[in-house]
Every structure is written in structure tokens, then in C-alpha cells.
Design a protein around this motif. Structure first.
Motif, short mmCIF file in Angstrom:
data_model
loop_
_atom_site.label_atom_id
_atom_site.label_comp_id
_atom_site.label_asym_id
_atom_site.label_seq_id
_atom_site.Cartn_x
_atom_site.Cartn_y
_atom_site.Cartn_z
N GLY A 1 0.81 -1.21 0.00
CA GLY A 1 0.00 0.00 0.00
C GLY A 1 0.84 1.26 0.00
N ALA A 2 1.94 1.24 0.78
CA ALA A 2 2.81 2.41 0.85
C ALA A 2 3.49 2.68 -0.49
CB ALA A 2 3.86 2.20 1.93
N ARG A 3 3.83 1.63 -1.20
CA ARG A 3 4.57 1.82 -2.47
C ARG A 3 3.65 2.01 -3.66
NH1 ARG A 3 5.92 3.03 -6.48
NH2 ARG A 3 7.74 2.51 -7.73
N TYR A 4 2.55 1.26 -3.72
CA TYR A 4 1.74 1.26 -4.94
C TYR A 4 0.36 1.87 -4.75
CZ TYR A 4 5.43 -1.90 -6.40
OH TYR A 4 6.65 -2.43 -6.70
N GLY A 5 0.05 2.34 -3.54
CA GLY A 5 -1.21 3.03 -3.33
C GLY A 5 -2.42 2.14 -3.19
N ALA B 1 12.96 -9.01 0.73
CA ALA B 1 14.00 -8.67 -0.24
C ALA B 1 13.40 -8.42 -1.62
CB ALA B 1 15.03 -9.80 -0.31
N THR B 2 12.37 -9.17 -1.96
CA THR B 2 11.71 -8.96 -3.25
C THR B 2 11.05 -7.59 -3.31
OG1 THR B 2 11.30 -11.34 -3.49
CG2 THR B 2 9.93 -9.87 -4.81
N LEU B 3 10.34 -7.22 -2.24
CA LEU B 3 9.70 -5.91 -2.19
C LEU B 3 10.75 -4.79 -2.25
CD1 LEU B 3 6.95 -6.50 0.51
CD2 LEU B 3 6.57 -5.88 -1.88
N TRP B 4 11.84 -4.96 -1.53
CA TRP B 4 12.91 -3.97 -1.52
C TRP B 4 13.51 -3.79 -2.91
CZ3 TRP B 4 15.00 0.01 0.52
CH2 TRP B 4 16.35 0.32 0.28
N ARG B 5 13.81 -4.91 -3.56
CA ARG B 5 14.41 -4.83 -4.90
C ARG B 5 13.50 -4.09 -5.88
NH1 ARG B 5 13.16 -8.11 -8.80
NH2 ARG B 5 12.53 -9.82 -7.43
N MET B 6 12.22 -4.40 -5.83
CA MET B 6 11.29 -3.79 -6.78
C MET B 6 11.05 -2.32 -6.47
SD MET B 6 8.49 -6.76 -7.29
CE MET B 6 7.61 -5.70 -8.43
N ALA B 7 10.93 -1.99 -5.18
CA ALA B 7 10.55 -0.63 -4.80
C ALA B 7 11.70 0.36 -4.94
CB ALA B 7 10.05 -0.63 -3.36
N VAL B 8 12.92 -0.09 -4.71
CA VAL B 8 14.04 0.86 -4.67
C VAL B 8 15.08 0.56 -5.73
CG1 VAL B 8 15.87 1.83 -3.25
CG2 VAL B 8 13.65 1.31 -2.24
N GLN C 1 14.00 5.04 -7.08
CA GLN C 1 13.16 6.12 -6.61
C GLN C 1 13.93 7.02 -5.64
OE1 GLN C 1 10.01 6.70 -7.65
NE2 GLN C 1 10.27 5.03 -9.07
N ARG C 2 13.54 8.29 -5.57
CA ARG C 2 14.20 9.21 -4.65
C ARG C 2 13.80 8.99 -3.20
NH1 ARG C 2 17.22 13.24 -6.50
NH2 ARG C 2 17.21 13.65 -8.73
N TRP C 3 12.80 8.16 -3.00
CA TRP C 3 12.46 7.83 -1.62
C TRP C 3 13.28 6.65 -1.11
CZ3 TRP C 3 9.95 3.16 -0.34
CH2 TRP C 3 9.49 2.42 -1.44
N ALA C 4 14.49 6.46 -1.73
CA ALA C 4 15.36 5.38 -1.27
C ALA C 4 15.72 5.55 0.21
CB ALA C 4 16.64 5.34 -2.10
N GLY C 5 15.84 6.82 0.68
CA GLY C 5 16.18 7.05 2.07
C GLY C 5 15.15 6.48 3.03
N PRO C 6 13.93 7.02 2.98
CA PRO C 6 12.92 6.44 3.86
C PRO C 6 12.66 4.98 3.56
CG PRO C 6 11.98 8.12 2.40
CD PRO C 6 13.44 8.18 2.25
N GLY C 7 12.87 4.58 2.30
CA GLY C 7 12.68 3.16 1.98
C GLY C 7 13.66 2.28 2.71
N GLY D 1 9.24 -15.37 -2.75
CA GLY D 1 8.77 -14.02 -3.02
C GLY D 1 7.96 -13.90 -4.29
N TRP D 2 7.68 -15.02 -4.95
CA TRP D 2 7.02 -14.96 -6.26
C TRP D 2 5.62 -14.33 -6.18
CZ3 TRP D 2 2.73 -17.39 -8.63
CH2 TRP D 2 2.67 -17.22 -10.02
N THR D 3 4.84 -14.68 -5.18
CA THR D 3 3.49 -14.15 -5.10
C THR D 3 3.50 -12.65 -4.85
OG1 THR D 3 2.51 -16.23 -4.34
CG2 THR D 3 1.31 -14.22 -3.81
N VAL D 4 4.35 -12.18 -3.95
CA VAL D 4 4.37 -10.75 -3.69
C VAL D 4 4.90 -9.98 -4.90
CG1 VAL D 4 6.68 -10.52 -2.64
CG2 VAL D 4 4.84 -9.03 -1.89
N GLU D 5 5.81 -10.58 -5.67
CA GLU D 5 6.26 -9.95 -6.91
C GLU D 5 5.11 -9.87 -7.90
OE1 GLU D 5 10.07 -10.39 -9.79
OE2 GLU D 5 8.66 -12.07 -9.88
N LEU D 6 4.33 -10.93 -8.01
CA LEU D 6 3.18 -10.92 -8.91
C LEU D 6 2.21 -9.82 -8.53
CD1 LEU D 6 1.45 -12.24 -11.17
CD2 LEU D 6 0.52 -13.76 -9.40
N LEU D 7 1.92 -9.66 -7.26
CA LEU D 7 1.01 -8.61 -6.81
C LEU D 7 1.59 -7.23 -7.09
CD1 LEU D 7 -0.19 -10.02 -3.35
CD2 LEU D 7 -1.35 -10.15 -5.55
N ALA D 8 2.86 -7.04 -6.74
CA ALA D 8 3.48 -5.73 -6.93
C ALA D 8 3.55 -5.35 -8.41
CB ALA D 8 4.87 -5.73 -6.31
N ARG D 9 3.95 -6.28 -9.26
CA ARG D 9 4.05 -5.96 -10.68
C ARG D 9 2.67 -5.73 -11.29
NH1 ARG D 9 9.12 -5.81 -11.85
NH2 ARG D 9 10.64 -7.43 -11.21
#
Length: 293
Positions: A138-142, A219-226, A231-237, A170-178
């Protein structure tokens, strides 16, 4: 549903359950059934064939690898349905997922809640992990999602258009995120859940395995999000992911016996907030150097 759907069941050492799962699925699903045997060293493949399923072999272990091997073996289809082979998912719920696809969803994910969830079928650690991943998505993709359910249905053309880099837990969370990142229509469908019918869980049956799976998902969420998108929100990420790592370890440990309460909340808060601050400061520095380059 008039569209051609194929059911894919990834399985690793599920000889005790896979035959019953395939036979029960046939009572509720008319399309082809593919069991993706993920390097089992028991009679999983033979039991699946005896029950009437087609078997696709993926000798290199990894949940994502098995799902992708099953999807390839499905051939041309309109919809792919994924379900675990341990008897915990209810084939009767497949119709509701296909109904959501027919109504316009690109991906329909089962949400395990309600009266049809058998008591004790989901550990506290699993519920905690679902909540945590939902918050991060939710924080990353709204759009906050509420489960990393193994029971899901997806339009094959949409599925084929997504990247699939994560080959393990991490395959399911990658599927959801993508799917969210691609602007896909993601529907959540309430489904039931049961205790596994036999055998031993590859994740929840062992605390160390649970933590490995949780770390892989994070780790999957981190790789995709940052790291992928820079993204410039790498700091808070970075800060958030550091805090989440602490929260994950503490939460999994405290809830390993399905207990929860003030003890867990206090421990998580006392450890997570300073980690968040330290990680955020370091993250801003990393982000600044990254974007200068």
C-alpha cells in the motif's frame, strides 16, 4: 466461465496429499490440471498422474520456478489458476476467482478470512506477514492488499506481460506488486482455508524456514521498490525496510506459538522505531550519492 482456464498446482514432496487435491479439484474445475513437480524425491508425480493430472517437471526447487513451469506447461489459455497441493486451499473457491476475472479483473487473489477459514489453519506468523506485506504494498503502490494467498487466478495475456524475476517464496508478492505497478485490475475475493491434509509444510512447519521465506519476500519488495526503479524515496525506503526487518524477526519469534498481545507490540515498537530513524538517515545519504551519479 466460457474462457479456457488451466489449474496449476506447484508441489514439492506432496505424495500424501496431491492425489486427493487433484480429485477434489476435478469436482469443481472442468479445465486441464497441471501439477508442477518441483524436484520431489517421493511419489508426488506418480500420485498426480494417477489422479488424472498432467505433470510438468521443474527439478530446480523454488516456489516461483514451479509456478512458472506449470504456467508454461499450461499452453494457450485465457486464465491461469494457481493453488497449493497440500489440501489447504478449497477448490470450491475457484469459481469465485474466475467470476472476478469474468467481471473484469486481471488478477484475482484469494483473501483467507471469514467463517470458512478453519481455526488453526493460519499461524500468527502467517497473519502477521500478510499484514506487513499489505502495508508495504500500500505504501509503495497506493493499494493495500490483504493476503499473499496461494489461491489466485490471472489472465494469461496479462500474466505473460509481467516480469517474473523472483523464483522462490517471493514470487506471489512480486506478482502482486508488478500487477499493481502495471495498472492491472486486482480483485480480492474472500476464500476459505484448511489445515494441510498431510505431509509437512515447507514454510510454517519450521521457524527457520518461515524466517527465510519472510526475508525473501521482504528482499523482493525492496528490490522492486528501490533498486529496480531508483526512486528518490530510497532514504525512507531503506529506513522502513530496516525497521521492517527488525519487526519481522521480533514478530515471527513472538508469534511462532500463535501468541500475540502487548508483549509483541511493545517489543516491536522499542526495536523498530530507532532502527527506522538510523536506516532513514543512512538511506538519505545513499539516495543522494546515487542520484548524483
Amino acid at each position: 466461465m466460457s474462457a479456457r482456464a488451466v489449474l496449476v498446482i506447484p508441489a514439492l514432496n506432496e505424495e500424501a496429499t496431491i492425489g486427493g487435491v487433484v480429485r477434489e479439484a476435478r469436482e469443481h474445475f472442468a479445465g486441464p490440471i497441471v501439477v508442477a513437480d518441483n524436484g520431489s524425491d517421493d511419489g508426488t508425480a506418480a500420485a498426480a498422474r494417477a489422479a488424472g493430472a498432467r505433470v510438468a517437471s521443474e527439478p530446480v526447487r523454488g516456489y516461483g520456478r514451479a509456478c512458472l513451469a506449470g504456467a508454461r506447461a499450461a499452453g494457450e489459455a485465457d486464465v491461469l489458476v494457481f493453488m497449493d497441493g497440500d489440501g489447504s486451499d478449497r477448490p470450491a473457491d475457484i469459481a469465485a476467482l474466475l467470476g472476478a476475472i469474468e467481471a473484469g479483473a486481471d488478477l484475482a487473489i484469494g483473501v483467507r478470512r471469514g467463517p470458512d477459514v478453519e481455526p488453526g489453519s493460519m499461524t500468527g506468523a502467517a497473519r502477521f506477514g500478510n499484514w506487513l506485506c499489505g502495508v508495504l504494498l500500500g505504501a509503495r503502490y497506493g493499494r493495500r492488499l490483504h493476503d499473499l494467498s496461494p489461491l489466485k487466478a490471472v489472465r494469461q495475456p496479462f500474466f505473460d506481460g509481467l516480469r517474473h524475476d523472483e523464483l522462490t517464496y517471493g514470487w506471489t508478492v512480486e506478482l502482486l506488486a508488478r500487477s499493481l505497478a502495471a495498472g492491472g485490475r486486482v480483485a480480492e475475493v474472500e476464500v476459505g482455508y484448511r489445515r494441510r491434509a498431510g505431509g509437512v509444510s515447507k514454510v510454517s512447519g519450521d521457524l527457520r524456514a518461515s524466517m527465510r521465506a519472510g526475508a525473501r519476500i521482504l528482499a523482493t519488495l525492496w528490490r522492486m521498490a528501490v533498486w529496480e526503479r531508483r526512486q528518490r524515496w530510497a532514504g525512507p525506503g531503506l529506513g522502513l525496510m530496516a525497521a521492517v526487518a527488525v519487526l519481522l524477526v521480533v514478530g515471527w519469534w513472538l508469534m511462532a506459538d500463535d501468541s500475540s498481545g502487548p508483549r509483541a507490540l511493545v517489543a516491536v515498537w522499542l526495536l523498530a522505531w530507532p532502527t527506522l530513524l538510523v536506516g532513514a538517515v543512512g538511506g538519505w545519504a545513499v539516495g543522494a550519492l546515487w542520484h548524483r551519479g
